[in-house]
Design a protein around this motif. Structure first.
Motif, PDB file in Angstrom:
ATOM      1  N   ILE A 304      16.658 -17.237  12.104  1.00  0.00           N
ATOM      2  CA  ILE A 304      15.133 -16.833  12.415  1.00  0.00           C
ATOM      3  C   ILE A 304      14.189 -18.051  12.544  1.00  0.00           C
ATOM      4  CG2 ILE A 304      13.233 -15.757  11.202  1.00  0.00           C
ATOM      5  CD1 ILE A 304      15.408 -13.852  12.279  1.00  0.00           C
ATOM      6  N   GLY A 305      13.124 -17.946  13.727  1.00  0.00           N
ATOM      7  CA  GLY A 305      12.265 -18.893  13.655  1.00  0.00           C
ATOM      8  C   GLY A 305      10.800 -18.488  13.178  1.00  0.00           C
ATOM      9  N   LEU A 306       9.899 -19.402  12.565  1.00  0.00           N
ATOM     10  CA  LEU A 306       8.579 -19.303  12.474  1.00  0.00           C
ATOM     11  C   LEU A 306       7.676 -19.719  13.299  1.00  0.00           C
ATOM     12  CD1 LEU A 306       8.321 -19.977   8.761  1.00  0.00           C
ATOM     13  CD2 LEU A 306       9.289 -17.780   9.701  1.00  0.00           C
ATOM     14  N   VAL A 307       8.451 -20.623  14.195  1.00  0.00           N
ATOM     15  CA  VAL A 307       7.604 -21.056  15.326  1.00  0.00           C
ATOM     16  C   VAL A 307       8.230 -21.199  16.730  1.00  0.00           C
ATOM     17  CG1 VAL A 307       5.958 -22.536  13.944  1.00  0.00           C
ATOM     18  CG2 VAL A 307       8.053 -23.389  14.914  1.00  0.00           C
ATOM     19  N   GLY A 308       7.997 -21.655  17.767  1.00  0.00           N
ATOM     20  CA  GLY A 308       8.729 -21.910  19.064  1.00  0.00           C
ATOM     21  C   GLY A 308       9.157 -20.635  19.667  1.00  0.00           C
ATOM     22  N   GLY A 309       9.922 -20.536  20.720  1.00  0.00           N
ATOM     23  CA  GLY A 309      10.206 -19.384  21.520  1.00  0.00           C
ATOM     24  C   GLY A 309       8.955 -18.792  21.910  1.00  0.00           C
ATOM     25  N   GLY A 310       9.055 -17.346  22.133  1.00  0.00           N
ATOM     26  CA  GLY A 310       8.009 -16.977  22.729  1.00  0.00           C
ATOM     27  C   GLY A 310       6.647 -16.282  21.536  1.00  0.00           C
ATOM     28  N   LEU A 311       7.044 -16.745  20.356  1.00  0.00           N
ATOM     29  CA  LEU A 311       6.072 -16.433  19.155  1.00  0.00           C
ATOM     30  C   LEU A 311       4.578 -16.901  19.543  1.00  0.00           C
ATOM     31  CD1 LEU A 311       8.090 -17.405  15.983  1.00  0.00           C
ATOM     32  CD2 LEU A 311       7.080 -15.042  16.960  1.00  0.00           C
ATOM     33  N   ALA A 312       4.317 -17.835  20.247  1.00  0.00           N
ATOM     34  CA  ALA A 312       3.115 -18.521  20.393  1.00  0.00           C
ATOM     35  C   ALA A 312       2.451 -17.566  21.446  1.00  0.00           C
ATOM     36  CB  ALA A 312       3.254 -20.007  21.253  1.00  0.00           C
ATOM     37  N   GLY A 313       3.335 -16.781  22.160  1.00  0.00           N
ATOM     38  CA  GLY A 313       2.196 -15.691  23.429  1.00  0.00           C
ATOM     39  C   GLY A 313       2.281 -14.626  22.630  1.00  0.00           C
ATOM     40  N   LEU A 314       3.156 -14.201  21.474  1.00  0.00           N
ATOM     41  CA  LEU A 314       2.936 -12.794  20.960  1.00  0.00           C
ATOM     42  C   LEU A 314       1.930 -12.644  19.590  1.00  0.00           C
ATOM     43  CD1 LEU A 314       6.888 -12.465  21.112  1.00  0.00           C
ATOM     44  CD2 LEU A 314       5.118 -11.119  22.610  1.00  0.00           C
ATOM     45  N   GLN A 315       0.842 -12.412  19.740  1.00  0.00           N
ATOM     46  CA  GLN A 315      -0.262 -12.492  18.868  1.00  0.00           C
ATOM     47  C   GLN A 315       0.131 -11.443  17.779  1.00  0.00           C
ATOM     48  OE1 GLN A 315      -2.960 -14.418  18.437  1.00  0.00           O
ATOM     49  NE2 GLN A 315      -3.038 -13.532  16.700  1.00  0.00           N
ATOM     50  N   GLN A 316       0.730 -10.139  17.998  1.00  0.00           N
ATOM     51  CA  GLN A 316       0.996  -9.254  17.018  1.00  0.00           C
ATOM     52  C   GLN A 316       2.270  -9.694  16.228  1.00  0.00           C
ATOM     53  OE1 GLN A 316       1.797  -5.998  20.023  1.00  0.00           O
ATOM     54  NE2 GLN A 316       0.827  -4.736  18.821  1.00  0.00           N
ATOM     55  N   ALA A 317       3.329 -10.580  16.830  1.00  0.00           N
ATOM     56  CA  ALA A 317       4.289 -11.147  15.947  1.00  0.00           C
ATOM     57  C   ALA A 317       3.665 -12.093  14.834  1.00  0.00           C
ATOM     58  CB  ALA A 317       5.271 -11.911  16.652  1.00  0.00           C
TER      59      ALA A 317
END
Length: 411
Positions: A304-317
């Motif tokens: 599991i990641g807390l940063v990286g991937g698409g997370l930066a563009g997913l405000q709801q996440a």
């Protein structure tokens, strides 16, 4: 010059599809231009309901856990299972988990002794190339933790690298390191089939455990049936598949809510379930020696990641991580597994007591009410009467809704 479809703006893509005016407007209304760079040929956003497990207790800490799912009974089941676990202090974990992700350089038609000697002679260079490829990862304390050349049948081999990825799930970091390391193997360029991460997660297995008072389940007979059904799923693949699906119902709903790769999590979990040569349930249930407590355990690999991937563009996440209380990587993994074990408990309890269908039908009744056009203020009224009806189907739902509206006061 005519633009290719992928070169169009999101709005122009929708208009190019010649949809009905109503459908076109829906797609346009649901667009989020922050998401157009996350996927190719972006059209619109697809919304799923988000609910939560309230007051999930894991290792003595209370969490408010978001779940995203389209299946009606998942969130209710996870809450029910966690309620039972709270009677014995919640879910507890074992050792701290590790943020480790594997990668492979895959060789075909090799001479084992020669390749093995080459790897041994170049271990230092492999480490050096990895650090040059991802200096920021090494600066944060991550990087290669093991290098292992493994024989694969048919004159094949896999160079397995294990990388500590820190706060990120690490897919991009591992693939970047592998591409850099591959350049060392110039004499074997023709034999290299691929350099790619593996989602197997051998080094990232997490375990959680929970206890439930037998009396809270409806008595010892129910508890014994749960144990027997769990044992059955250790020797029968057909049952194991369905039991694991129930685990992933809750587990994957949390992973999705946190913007992580639920497909990778499930693939690793299913592979782990078959690690002994027979596909088995991921959970284990047994009774305490005094038969007063039901004991459950769940283990599977989890990256599991807390940063990286698409997370930066997913405000709801990002918002959901805040709802969860901004846990560490280790904490979030154990929360996710706790929800999986809670979902499993609720399903087993339902199957061995009143049957799984009773709860499903209550949720299905709400879905049918919405399907036949009930307004938000009408859904619960229609659903309650639908559950009490002889048949739970669309026609019955229409009749109940029609009866409600025929008796509404006229304006």
């Amino acid at each position: 010059m005519t633009k290719k479809f992928y070169e169009l703006s999101p709005a122009d893509r929708v208009k190019a599809l010649s949809l009905s005016p109503v459908l076109e407007q829906r797609f346009l209304d649901q667009q989020n231009l922050y998401h157009q760079d996350l996927v190719e040929n972006y059209l619109t956003d697809f919304s799923l309901p988000e609910g939560m497990v309230k007051d999930a207790v894991v290792d003595g800490q209370k969490y408010q856990v978001p779940l995203v799912t389209e299946e009606p009974s998942v969130i209710a089941a996870a809450n029910n299972g966690m309620r039972l676990f709270r009677m014995k202090g919640g879910v507890k974990s074992g050792e701290p988990s590790h943020a480790l992700l594997g990668g492979q350089i895959i060789f075909n038609q090799i001479k084992w002794d020669e390749l093995s000697e080459f790897v041994e002679n170049h271990r230092g260079e492999i480490e050096e190339q990895a650090q040059l490829a991802k200096p920021s990862l090494y600066a944060r304390g991550g990087g290669i933790r093991s290098i292992n050349l493994r024989k694969v049948p048919g004159n094949r081999a896999s160079l397995d690298l294990t990388v500590e990825t820190g706060l990120a799930m690490g897919a991009n970091a591992v693939n970047t390191i592998l591409e850099a390391v591959k350049t060392i193997f110039v004499p074997y360029a023709e034999q290299i089939l691929a350099a790619i991460l593996t989602n197997a997660g051998h080094d990232s297995v997490v375990t959680v455990r929970g206890q439930v008072p037998v009396d809270s389940l409806g008595g010892l007979d129910i508890a014994k049936k749960i144990v027997a059904l769990s044992d059955f799923a250790k020797v029968d693949t057909d049952r194991a598949v369905t039991e694991n699906k129930g685990i992933f119902n809750g587990l994957s709903a949390v992973v999705l809510a946190l913007g992580n790769d639920w497909r990778a999590v499930e693939a690793a979990g299913h592979a782990y379930a078959a690690r002994q040569g027979l596909y088995q349930s991921l959970s284990t249930w047994q009774l305490s020696a005094d038969e007063k407590t039901l004991l459950g355990e769940l283990s599977l690999p989890l990256n599991i990641g807390l940063v990286g991937g698409g997370l930066a563009g997913l405000q709801q996440a990002q918002d959901n991580f805040k709802l969860l209380g901004q846990p560490t990587v280790d904490e979030v993994k154990k929360v996710i597994l706790a929800i999986g074990l809670s979902s499993n408990l609720a399903a087993l309890k339902a199957i061995t007591s009143q049957g799984i269908q009773a709860g499903h039908m209550r949720m299905q009744a709400r879905t049918l009410a919405i399907q036949v056009g009930a307004r938000p203020d009408e859904v619960q009224w229609v659903a309650e009467r639908l559950v009490a009806a002889v048949r739970i189907d669309e026609q019955t739902a229409k009749e109940i809704l029609g009866d409600l509206r025929n008796h509404e006061p006229k304006a």
